[in-house]
Motif scaffolding. Sequence first.
Motif, short mmCIF file in Angstrom:
data_model
loop_
_atom_site.label_atom_id
_atom_site.label_comp_id
_atom_site.label_asym_id
_atom_site.label_seq_id
_atom_site.Cartn_x
_atom_site.Cartn_y
_atom_site.Cartn_z
N UNK A 122 0.86 -1.17 0.00
CA UNK A 122 0.00 0.00 0.00
C UNK A 122 0.91 1.23 0.00
N UNK B 144 11.11 -5.62 -1.50
CA UNK B 144 10.48 -6.95 -1.54
C UNK B 144 11.51 -8.07 -1.54
N UNK C 112 -1.87 -16.42 3.07
CA UNK C 112 -2.27 -16.40 1.66
C UNK C 112 -1.83 -17.70 0.99
N UNK D 232 9.08 -17.28 -7.26
CA UNK D 232 8.73 -15.85 -7.22
C UNK D 232 9.94 -15.01 -6.83
N UNK D 233 10.79 -15.60 -5.98
CA UNK D 233 11.99 -14.87 -5.55
C UNK D 233 13.20 -15.15 -6.44
N UNK E 133 -7.14 -1.78 1.91
CA UNK E 133 -7.01 -2.57 0.69
C UNK E 133 -7.13 -4.03 1.03
N UNK F 58 4.36 -18.50 -11.59
CA UNK F 58 2.93 -18.16 -11.58
C UNK F 58 2.18 -18.99 -12.63
N UNK G 284 -7.06 -13.44 -1.16
CA UNK G 284 -5.85 -12.90 -0.53
C UNK G 284 -4.58 -13.50 -1.09
N UNK G 285 -4.71 -14.52 -1.96
CA UNK G 285 -3.50 -15.18 -2.48
C UNK G 285 -2.65 -14.21 -3.30
N UNK H 208 -1.83 -11.38 -2.66
CA UNK H 208 -0.88 -10.65 -1.81
C UNK H 208 0.47 -11.36 -1.78
N UNK H 209 0.41 -12.69 -1.81
CA UNK H 209 1.69 -13.43 -1.82
C UNK H 209 2.49 -13.06 -3.05
N UNK H 210 1.79 -12.95 -4.19
CA UNK H 210 2.48 -12.60 -5.43
C UNK H 210 3.00 -11.17 -5.36
N UNK H 211 2.15 -10.25 -4.92
CA UNK H 211 2.55 -8.84 -4.86
C UNK H 211 3.70 -8.62 -3.89
N UNK H 212 3.73 -9.45 -2.83
CA UNK H 212 4.77 -9.30 -1.81
C UNK H 212 6.11 -9.88 -2.24
N UNK H 213 6.04 -10.96 -3.01
CA UNK H 213 7.28 -11.69 -3.28
C UNK H 213 7.92 -11.33 -4.61
N UNK H 214 7.12 -10.90 -5.57
CA UNK H 214 7.69 -10.67 -6.91
C UNK H 214 8.34 -9.29 -6.96
N UNK I 122 -1.66 -2.18 -7.35
CA UNK I 122 -0.51 -1.86 -6.48
C UNK I 122 -0.84 -0.70 -5.53
N UNK J 162 -3.61 -0.27 -4.16
CA UNK J 162 -4.45 -0.81 -3.11
C UNK J 162 -5.89 -0.33 -3.15
#
Lengths: 323, 258
Positions: A54, A76, A87, A104-105, A323, B14, B93-94, B96-102, B256, B258
């Motif tokens: 956010x 990130x 999640x 992803x990482x 969000x 993905x 909510x899944x 979020x995992x993508x947005x957080x890690x990629x 992004x 939100x």
Amino acid sequence: MPAIEVHALTRAFKKGPRAVDGIDLTVDEGEIYGFLGPNGAGKSTTVLMLTTLLPPTSGTALVAGFDVVKDGARVRGAIGAALQEAALDRFLTGWEHVRLQGALHGMSRSDIERRGGELLDRVGMREAASRKVGGYSGGMKRRLDLALALLHRPRVLFLDEPTTGLDPQSRAALWNEVARLSRDEGVTVFLTTQYLEEADALAGRVGIIDHGTIVAEGTPTALKAEIGRASVEIEPHEAARLADLERTLAQFGTAIAAPATGAAIRLDAGVADVAPIVRALDAEGIRIHQLRLREPTLDDVFLEKTGRTLQGSGDSATEGDEA
Amino acid sequence: MTRRRGWTSAVAGIASRQTRVLLKSPALLIPSLLFPMLFFAALAGGLAELARVPGFDYPAGYTSFQFVFVLFQASMFGGVFTGFAAARDFESGFARRLLLAVPHRSAILVGYVVSAMVRAAIIMAFVTVVALLAGLDLIGSPLDVGLLFALALLSNILGSLWALGIALRFRTMNVAPLMQVPFFVLLFLAPVYVPLDLLSGWIREIADVNPVTFLLEAGRALLVGEAGPVGTAWLVILIGGIILGIWSLAALRSAERG
């Protein structure tokens, strides 16, 4: 260099109050920082901003040395996060989640297998990892989520209410792992929680947030010492004598929140006041049904700073359109 | 890890996850297979008499004529169904995992698009086998037929970019009709039942400018190895891809924020 450095961080939502209102905070490397507050206080919004989920309305935040707005990709890469709702995809197995997270990482396949196996062992999920997540209990999902958050060896770990809904055994196991991460691996942990004992047990320092602002910050010991004085809570044997009880107690300290059936005060002279109180009540003919003496807690700190108790203040708070 | 390797790895992760989920849960795959089959049965089976209409001179017959429509419809809707999957990921909510890690989030969009193409390839293979059993006649050269399948597969990108744009903007399954309806309308305002030359009136005027018309006409020409608006069809894919790519990237930025 601090692991997290925040200045005047603000997030306003269109249809709500400022969920986070100009907070400043600094978390050192390897520290466990407890971020304490009731539901809707702004904890999760702060975490969402620090994890780049956010954007802030204003202010700055550096995580692992990178700006969360200008350098989100690097942030990130340096953080791991286990947010309130794990999640996870119910159709995938634990191992499939590990492989996805590693991909992803951008981790190599061999590193994913090695590190993934090590982490699944550590959180006690190795056996269950070949089963679909849809059949996991809440505690298992949390443990898998923690393993996934640690897979790429993050320098800063965000845990948003990680033990909510967990049984005491799972909670204790998670506390041990978080403490070990900070102690043995030097991982900085930013932990939000509504549980006072969690912050007390784990955090080196605590920040208390209420209505989007930080109202107190320091080590749990220092914060409690700031309050300094113990409190006493008494229930009279006859409910009709409650008013007399309150009047008598008022001579010995400041009234604080108490159950409807009793009265409580913060003792002016500390524990030494207990004997005179008992004598005064005896002299008034007020029989004591129950007497509880309490040392200061983080809830007392919250009460002192906000005028409300932490455990009972969540319902009235709002966090805007999150969000 | 280089930036490119990390990005590619995220795309593969993905796409692979989406495909695994699709193959593990028949409830998600069956509608994608069922829709084109129903269309194929209804159009090729029920309307076969249309082949006797004066002026209908498609050399491979009515089943083959309809196969091209069903192939494009299946491919495009494979993309739309991937939009549903993305919306579900946001709801659960899944995402979020993508947005957080990629690290570089365009990989999320591309990952979904690649998974949509895999889905489309599965459905197209299924549709083709069924059509062959029903009498599909591949008259064109292997190159022509290959180009037909490539064109149909790439039209999937248009469907997925449109649907992902909606999914990432609204982040809820409630907007599923918004993902589907425009493609239904575009598909059925094209020459579905008879060739373009046999249409008249308002539907002809719309069909003349409908981009899907060029895809169908080119596809039908390739199937029988005849000349058709193949170049225009590739242009439709290219221009549509650019416009919808910008649309879906803007939606990603919206997600992004939100």
